[in-house]
Design an enzyme around this catalytic site. Sequence first.
Site: not given
Ligand code: ACO
Length: 339
Positions: A118, A260, A290
């Site tokens: 990225c 990004h 993304n």
């Molecule tokens: N739909 C419904 N539930 C989901 C989904 C989904 N698509 N994905 C995960 N969950 C669930 C998980 O299973 C988990 O359930 P549990 O509590 O029963 O175990 C719960 O939601 C929370 O999961 P987390 O992974 O902790 O969710 P989080 O609140 O952290 O959100 C996300 C996930 C959006 C990816 C977040 O971590 C984030 O914004 N990360 C930043 C990373 C990013 O944006 N990366 C992009 C690529 S990297 C880059 O470009 C640099």
Amino acid sequence: MKSSITHGVKILSTGSAVPHFSLNNQTISEIVQTSDEWISTRTGIKERRLLTGSHQSVIDLAILASRKALDKISMDPSQIDLIILATSSPNDLFGSASQIQFKIGAVNAVAFDLTAACSGFVLGIVTASQFIRSGTYCNILVIGADVLSKWVDWSDRSTCILFGDAAGAAILQSCSDIENSILNFQLNTDGYYSSHLSIPYQDNDKPHAFLNLHQGSFKYLYMNGREVYKFAVSQVPLSILKCLNSLNMSVNDINWLLLHQANERILNAVAEKLSISRDKIIANLSKYGNTSAASIPLALDEALQESKIVDNDIVVIAGFGAGLTWGTIIVRWKEFTLG
Ligand code: ACO
């Protein structure tokens, strides 16, 4: 021919391309257990474009974006000296840039791939700038393009909802030092955290019987979302501040924040940490998700088409992602008009 004079760098033109097929959150919820509500509130993404169909690759998108950038300024491809393709999803591990060089007819250009996920476009612009500032090359095509849809596990709801395919291109040209657009940059890597975001190569279980040599293949994209979120929100503002400080500039000088396009919550959190108004954030990830190395040039191209960015605006561009690698470029936008 290399000269001893320091040259300035201007961004002459941009172009972008996305595939036709659009996958919205509603339809993704028929593939994995998720919902429009979950995806929208957690990421800000509503839909993403995917490169479907056979024989389509990152090269097709990169060519489209490059041709648009060239056509805007009526530049003949033979004038390009160097092509840098920032991608982490090439269709050839030896590199894809040379196929672009051939297909667009950039007969005088040397071409290579740059792998930095990225952050690839930011690193591509910085690399190109060095070649221009040293007087080595005059016209450089920098492309950020990725088709991560080919590398995500479409049964993993935590990652497949995030990514889309796209390409963006920018043509950089040498100019006088006074007209220089790329005011400063700041780059970082911390490989200790590389496993948080990766498309790992894995050996097959059985080695070659005679040579004890393992062969394997690349697996699906893996991401530790929480750790990547924490990293981006803590490190990106620091990089931007360092870059501004060394120019004796402050956040008040910023007209546009172009990060990004990973996640709307990251964009808002970075702006908040820097006390920058949300009105100054350039964001289009609701439409494309993304798009990795393509996200910055795609958003830049759209912002220019919408006449958001105007002459002399200070645009702070920051990339972050796998590596982990992150960095900032500060641009004073110079409008280019065909003479
Ligand atoms: N739909 C419904 N539930 C989901 C989904 C989904 N698509 N994905 C995960 N969950 C669930 C998980 O299973 C988990 O359930 P549990 O509590 O029963 O175990 C719960 O939601 C929370 O999961 P987390 O992974 O902790 O969710 P989080 O609140 O952290 O959100 C996300 C996930 C959006 C990816 C977040 O971590 C984030 O914004 N990360 C930043 C990373 C990013 O944006 N990366 C992009 C690529 S990297 C880059 O470009 C640099």
